[in-house]
Write a protein that holds these residues in place. Sequence first.
Motif, mmCIF file in Angstrom:
data_model
loop_
_atom_site.group_PDB
_atom_site.id
_atom_site.type_symbol
_atom_site.label_atom_id
_atom_site.label_comp_id
_atom_site.label_asym_id
_atom_site.label_seq_id
_atom_site.Cartn_x
_atom_site.Cartn_y
_atom_site.Cartn_z
ATOM 1 N N GLU A 2 -1.775 6.830 1.027
ATOM 2 C CA GLU A 2 -1.532 6.735 2.468
ATOM 3 C C GLU A 2 -0.311 5.860 2.763
ATOM 4 O O GLU A 2 0.543 6.190 3.589
ATOM 5 N N MET A 3 -0.217 4.727 2.078
ATOM 6 C CA MET A 3 0.913 3.815 2.321
ATOM 7 C C MET A 3 2.222 4.404 1.802
ATOM 8 O O MET A 3 3.278 4.203 2.397
ATOM 9 N N GLU A 4 2.145 5.170 0.710
ATOM 10 C CA GLU A 4 3.351 5.858 0.226
ATOM 11 C C GLU A 4 3.833 6.838 1.302
ATOM 12 O O GLU A 4 5.024 6.887 1.614
ATOM 13 N N ALA A 5 2.883 7.583 1.886
ATOM 14 C CA ALA A 5 3.250 8.585 2.896
ATOM 15 C C ALA A 5 3.818 7.921 4.148
ATOM 16 O O ALA A 5 4.831 8.369 4.702
ATOM 17 N N GLN A 6 3.162 6.840 4.607
ATOM 18 C CA GLN A 6 3.611 6.200 5.860
ATOM 19 C C GLN A 6 4.946 5.489 5.691
ATOM 20 O O GLN A 6 5.789 5.522 6.578
ATOM 21 N N SER A 7 5.134 4.811 4.563
ATOM 22 C CA SER A 7 6.348 4.003 4.392
ATOM 23 C C SER A 7 7.506 4.789 3.795
ATOM 24 O O SER A 7 8.658 4.379 3.885
ATOM 25 N N GLY A 8 7.176 5.903 3.132
ATOM 26 C CA GLY A 8 8.217 6.669 2.448
ATOM 27 C C GLY A 8 8.655 6.001 1.150
ATOM 28 O O GLY A 8 9.691 6.345 0.593
ATOM 29 N N ILE A 9 7.864 5.034 0.670
ATOM 30 C CA ILE A 9 8.200 4.330 -0.576
ATOM 31 C C ILE A 9 7.102 4.612 -1.599
ATOM 32 O O ILE A 9 5.909 4.467 -1.284
ATOM 33 N N SER A 10 7.488 5.004 -2.790
ATOM 34 C CA SER A 10 6.474 5.336 -3.797
ATOM 35 C C SER A 10 5.900 4.063 -4.419
ATOM 36 O O SER A 10 6.539 3.002 -4.406
ATOM 37 N N ALA A 11 4.705 4.199 -4.985
ATOM 38 C CA ALA A 11 4.075 3.047 -5.651
ATOM 39 C C ALA A 11 4.948 2.556 -6.807
ATOM 40 O O ALA A 11 4.959 1.373 -7.123
ATOM 41 N N GLU A 12 5.702 3.476 -7.428
ATOM 42 C CA GLU A 12 6.602 3.077 -8.525
ATOM 43 C C GLU A 12 7.702 2.150 -7.999
ATOM 44 O O GLU A 12 8.145 1.244 -8.695
ATOM 45 N N ASP A 13 8.136 2.384 -6.756
ATOM 46 C CA ASP A 13 9.270 1.604 -6.212
ATOM 47 C C ASP A 13 8.847 0.361 -5.427
ATOM 48 O O ASP A 13 9.678 -0.491 -5.134
ATOM 49 N N ILE A 14 7.583 0.284 -5.065
ATOM 50 C CA ILE A 14 7.130 -0.874 -4.287
ATOM 51 C C ILE A 14 7.146 -2.106 -5.218
ATOM 52 O O ILE A 14 6.955 -1.976 -6.427
ATOM 53 N N ASP A 15 7.397 -3.289 -4.647
ATOM 54 C CA ASP A 15 7.492 -4.470 -5.515
ATOM 55 C C ASP A 15 6.126 -4.900 -6.039
ATOM 56 O O ASP A 15 5.969 -5.188 -7.220
ATOM 57 N N TYR A 16 5.141 -4.996 -5.110
ATOM 58 C CA TYR A 16 3.793 -5.419 -5.543
ATOM 59 C C TYR A 16 2.725 -4.645 -4.778
ATOM 60 O O TYR A 16 2.926 -4.264 -3.617
ATOM 61 N N ILE A 17 1.585 -4.462 -5.427
ATOM 62 C CA ILE A 17 0.395 -3.946 -4.752
ATOM 63 C C ILE A 17 -0.637 -5.068 -4.815
ATOM 64 O O ILE A 17 -1.002 -5.532 -5.905
ATOM 65 N N VAL A 18 -1.055 -5.544 -3.635
ATOM 66 C CA VAL A 18 -2.011 -6.653 -3.568
ATOM 67 C C VAL A 18 -3.346 -6.078 -3.104
ATOM 68 O O VAL A 18 -3.518 -5.721 -1.944
ATOM 69 N N CYS A 19 -4.273 -5.965 -4.052
ATOM 70 C CA CYS A 19 -5.575 -5.366 -3.736
ATOM 71 C C CYS A 19 -6.587 -6.456 -3.447
ATOM 72 O O CYS A 19 -6.454 -7.580 -3.941
ATOM 73 N N HIS A 20 -7.622 -6.103 -2.708
ATOM 74 C CA HIS A 20 -8.775 -6.989 -2.588
ATOM 75 C C HIS A 20 -9.225 -7.351 -4.002
ATOM 76 O O HIS A 20 -9.407 -6.479 -4.858
#
Length: 348
Positions: free
Chosen positions: A257-275
């Motif tokens: 969902e966040m990839e779709a909304q932001s237009g940034i892939s998980a590969e390109d995002i700097d960090y994923i902060v999960c619960h």
Amino acid sequence: MNGIEIIGLGKAVPKTRLKNDDLRQYMDTSDEWIRSRTGIEARHLCTGEESLTDLAAEAARRAMENAGIAPEEIGLVICATCTTDYMVPSMACAVQEIAGIPGGIPAFDINAACSGFVYGLQLIHSLMNAGSICRPERSCALLIGGEQLSKMLDFSERSVSVLFGDGAAAAIVRVSAEKRFFCHTAAEGDRGALYAHTVGRNQIPMLEFEGKKTVSENPLRVSESLASEIMRDGYLKMDGQKVFRFAVHVLASEIDEMEAQSGISAEDIDYIVCHQANCRIIDYVRKQRKLPAEKFFMNLREYGNTSGASIPLALADMKDRGMLKPGIRIFCVGFGAGLTWGGCYLEF
Ligand code: ACO
């Protein structure tokens, strides 16, 4: 619509730190079992005079200091918590008073369990953009995630009590024309998966009055066995495997969902902060998506699962380690009791 940005972060955790082996005096468990199944090595628990409200107020003070703002600049206070000290007033009102934030502004709590911080950011984004909240001179919102899960834990029951810890963390948030923000939240009621009753909700004896049932004048005047039943009713209960299946599913779908909304892939995002619930949940999704471990910031080794506090606690630790440099982009994903879940995209 403008975005929002986090301009300050602060955390406060209880002084008492229990390592996995310290729990062996209360239950039959081991460091090996807890560490291998969850990734948790320690947790901080409120003892003695420490209260959740005080932790939350301390986290708020530190966040304001980190943002370089005065309490007078706060125009909205929201606390995300499911373990508030008082039924009334809200923790947000108590923090506003203790942290010296002048009144005359909205202050309230939200309960979305472990998704509370993401829900709170979405609420702040909507309220601030609506323009009906926060006067120009009080343009910052204070969002606190704070929990004292130890209040709900039965330390003779090993499968749930080893997972959780206490703590609070706060963020100062303001509207930004430059920083983009995207968010998605959802819920699907499922009381069987993860729940704790308000203490005594079912067991308090009722009085019959004119054919109607009412709560007893003195509900605590009960037998010893009934009193312990009342206590047990308030303990957190969880269907661990069901929650595991739910968590891996929504974690993956919120990244999509966040990839779709932001237009940034998980590969390109700097960090994923999960619960920070369990490293096996995060590892499962990480391997499924073939993402590197370094992309997922983790601090549950030190704090255990702190529910609504876990995402801001992670962000505050990232800030302390100098990881939140200008330009950093993050996906946050929360999931928890409700069941609730949500994701957001943040730019620093
Ligand atoms: N120490 C030692 N042994 C234990 C402990 C413990 N603390 N707890 C349970 N065991 C034993 C059980 O009694 C059982 O023994 P048995 O086989 O002799 O009957 C054995 O370990 C396996 O128990 P399970 O409950 O099947 O353990 P499982 O491998 O499923 O792991 C866990 C439990 C870690 C909770 C797992 O289900 C899980 O990861 N669930 C995800 C839920 C989660 O992380 N929730 C966090 C809170 S929810 C949230 O934040 C959204």
